[in-house]
Motif scaffolding. Sequence first.
Motif: not given
Length: 74
Positions: A46-66
């Motif tokens: 769900k977080a990946a979908d949210f980031v892709r749809d709402n925040l991707a243009s604001l993030l210089p690097n893709p999120p890291q998931v642990m």
Amino acid sequence: MNEGFVPLMRQVSGFVAYYWVDAGDGVMVSTSVFQDRAGAAESVSKAADFVRDNLASLLPNPPQVMAGEVLASS
């Protein structure tokens, strides 16, 4: 985040808590706590979908998931 993302996480089975931390120098850290791995795995999707749809243009690097087990809490 409180208006869109947090309510989304609260819908995931086993949700316990969510934290968003400004670590400075443009670094942000988020931590989600779930009762089991199934809820954690669903939240990642769900977080990946949210980031892709709402925040991707604001993030210089893709999120890291642990993921990992809680070893201590108070």
